[in-house]
Scaffold this motif. Structure first.
Motif, short mmCIF file in Angstrom:
data_model
loop_
_atom_site.label_atom_id
_atom_site.label_comp_id
_atom_site.label_asym_id
_atom_site.label_seq_id
_atom_site.Cartn_x
_atom_site.Cartn_y
_atom_site.Cartn_z
N TRP A 172 0.82 -1.20 0.00
CA TRP A 172 0.00 0.00 0.00
C TRP A 172 0.86 1.26 0.00
O TRP A 172 1.95 1.29 0.57
N PHE A 173 0.33 2.29 -0.65
CA PHE A 173 0.98 3.60 -0.63
C PHE A 173 0.75 4.23 0.75
O PHE A 173 -0.35 4.13 1.31
N PRO A 174 1.76 4.92 1.32
CA PRO A 174 1.63 5.44 2.69
C PRO A 174 0.85 6.75 2.77
O PRO A 174 1.36 7.78 3.25
N VAL A 175 -0.39 6.74 2.27
CA VAL A 175 -1.23 7.94 2.40
C VAL A 175 -1.51 8.23 3.87
O VAL A 175 -1.50 9.37 4.32
N ARG A 176 -1.77 7.17 4.65
CA ARG A 176 -1.98 7.28 6.08
C ARG A 176 -1.12 6.23 6.78
O ARG A 176 -0.68 5.26 6.18
N SER A 202 0.07 2.43 5.40
CA SER A 202 1.50 2.10 5.22
C SER A 202 1.88 0.87 6.03
O SER A 202 2.79 0.14 5.65
N SER A 203 1.16 0.61 7.13
CA SER A 203 1.49 -0.56 7.95
C SER A 203 0.98 -1.87 7.34
O SER A 203 1.36 -2.95 7.77
N PHE A 204 0.13 -1.77 6.30
CA PHE A 204 -0.38 -2.98 5.65
C PHE A 204 0.69 -3.70 4.83
O PHE A 204 0.64 -4.92 4.67
N THR A 205 1.62 -2.94 4.27
CA THR A 205 2.58 -3.51 3.32
C THR A 205 3.37 -4.66 3.94
O THR A 205 3.99 -4.51 4.99
N GLY A 206 3.32 -5.81 3.28
CA GLY A 206 4.05 -7.00 3.73
C GLY A 206 3.21 -7.99 4.50
O GLY A 206 3.61 -9.14 4.67
N GLN A 207 2.04 -7.58 4.98
CA GLN A 207 1.23 -8.46 5.81
C GLN A 207 0.58 -9.58 4.99
O GLN A 207 0.56 -9.55 3.77
N TRP A 208 0.03 -10.57 5.72
CA TRP A 208 -0.69 -11.70 5.11
C TRP A 208 -2.18 -11.43 5.26
O TRP A 208 -2.72 -11.36 6.36
N GLN A 227 6.05 -0.91 12.70
CA GLN A 227 6.42 0.38 12.12
C GLN A 227 7.87 0.38 11.67
O GLN A 227 8.20 0.89 10.59
N ALA A 228 8.76 -0.19 12.46
CA ALA A 228 10.18 -0.20 12.10
C ALA A 228 10.42 -0.97 10.80
O ALA A 228 11.26 -0.56 9.98
N LEU A 229 9.69 -2.05 10.59
CA LEU A 229 9.86 -2.83 9.36
C LEU A 229 9.43 -2.04 8.13
O LEU A 229 9.87 -2.33 7.01
N GLY A 230 8.60 -1.01 8.33
CA GLY A 230 8.23 -0.15 7.21
C GLY A 230 9.42 0.59 6.63
O GLY A 230 9.36 1.06 5.49
N GLY A 231 10.50 0.69 7.38
CA GLY A 231 11.71 1.35 6.88
C GLY A 231 12.37 0.61 5.73
O GLY A 231 13.20 1.17 5.02
#
Length: 300
Positions: free
Chosen positions: A178-182, A186-192, A227-231
């Motif tokens: 997901w694009f980090p609009v909010r 942004s925290s969705f990226t990578g999840q199952w 949140q850290a993994l979003g880096g």
């Protein structure tokens, strides 16, 4: 005690017991190990002789694995030719090929609802999938795998739009992007995430979870802070994305970093069946670009 019974005892003591003792004393090394040559490492020292005369190899040295390489494609096949949608099903009003890249795009003020491009060339269960992907402008989507098409859609069609064309709609496991609009998107990226089912998110980014028969999924371990993994996720740039699926274990990896793992030990689960690979675009405006799509199947 009869003479014949004494004779049988003498036979056991003199014949069978010594043979059994000799058998038990045989060195374990007689049962040879089989090690794939590619996994062997150099010995740290010369061979030696064990206490029972067996030959022992020098213990192996510790060694690092080959480095991470998204471009390592041994045993893979490229499933997008960069020129056409051969082998793929796509809504041409959303998906196009542009400069060797698969592009899905929705425009602001022109709602489309969820939409998917489906690869029909294979229907794998156990596989490695490698690709590069980026998201721009907003919205999001992800990578579908072990998924089906043609199933009834559980969410309503956006107001004013015709019913969904179910041949483009995918139901099953998804690796989100997901694009980090909010902060929440942004925290969705990578999840199952399970698309179009009642399962929802079964492993948030940073989690290893497991579902046993008759039980809900439970947290097994933490990979890191959500949140850290979003880096590790690059905004408006190309990201390496890899999915490894073996049996009930499904792993999502971005830019060489493990993001989420879901283990489904329900052998009859919809998550454990062969299915299609595809990509989703959701919300608007959004632009999703995908290139260098490589698949390695382990199905017999």
């Amino acid at each position: 005690m009869s003479a014949s019974y004494r004779s049988r005892i003498r036979f056991v003591c003199q014949t069978l017991l010594p043979a059994a003792v000799v058998f038990l004393a045989l060195p374990v090394a007689l049962t040879a190990q089989t090690v794939p040559p590619a996994l062997e490492s150099p010995a740290a020292g010369p061979p030696s002789t064990g206490p029972n005369g067996e030959k022992l190899p020098g213990m192996p040295k510790f060694h690092e694995p080959a480095p991470y390489d998204i471009d390592e494609h041994t045993g893979y096949k490229e499933i997008f030719d960069g020129k056409s949608f051969t082998g793929w099903d796509a809504d041409s009003s959303i998906w196009r090929v542009e400069n060797g890249v698969m592009v899905g795009e929705t425009l602001e003020g022109k709602p489309k609802g969820n939409n998917y491009i489906v690869y029909r060339g294979d229907k794998p269960r156990d596989f490695d999938l490698k690709l590069q992907m980026k998201i721009e402008k907003g919205g999001g989507g992800g990578i579908q795998y072990r998924s089906l098409t043609g199933l009834p859609w559980t969410r309503p069609t956006p107001k004013g739009l015709p019913p969904y064309d179910l041949k483009f709609m995918m139901t099953g496991p998804q690796a989100d992007f997901w694009f980090p609009v909010r902060a929440v998107t942004s925290s969705f990226t990578g999840q199952w995430y399970s698309e179009n089912t009642m399962q929802g998110i079964l492993a948030y980014r940073g989690q290893v979870t497991q579902a046993l028969p008759g039980q809900t999924n439970r947290l097994v371990a933490r990979i890191g802070d959500i949140q850290a993994l979003g880096g590790y996720v690059k905004t408006n740039e190309w990201n390496d994305y890899e999915i490894i699926a073996r049996g009930g274990v499904m792993m999502h990896i971005m830019n060489g970093q493990l993001m989420a793992v879901f283990i489904d030990d329900n052998k009859d689960s919809v998550n454990n069946q062969p299915g299609f690979i595809g990509f989703e675009i959701e919300s608007e405006p959004c632009k999703i670009s995908v290139r260098d799509i490589w698949l390695r199947s382990f199905d017999k």
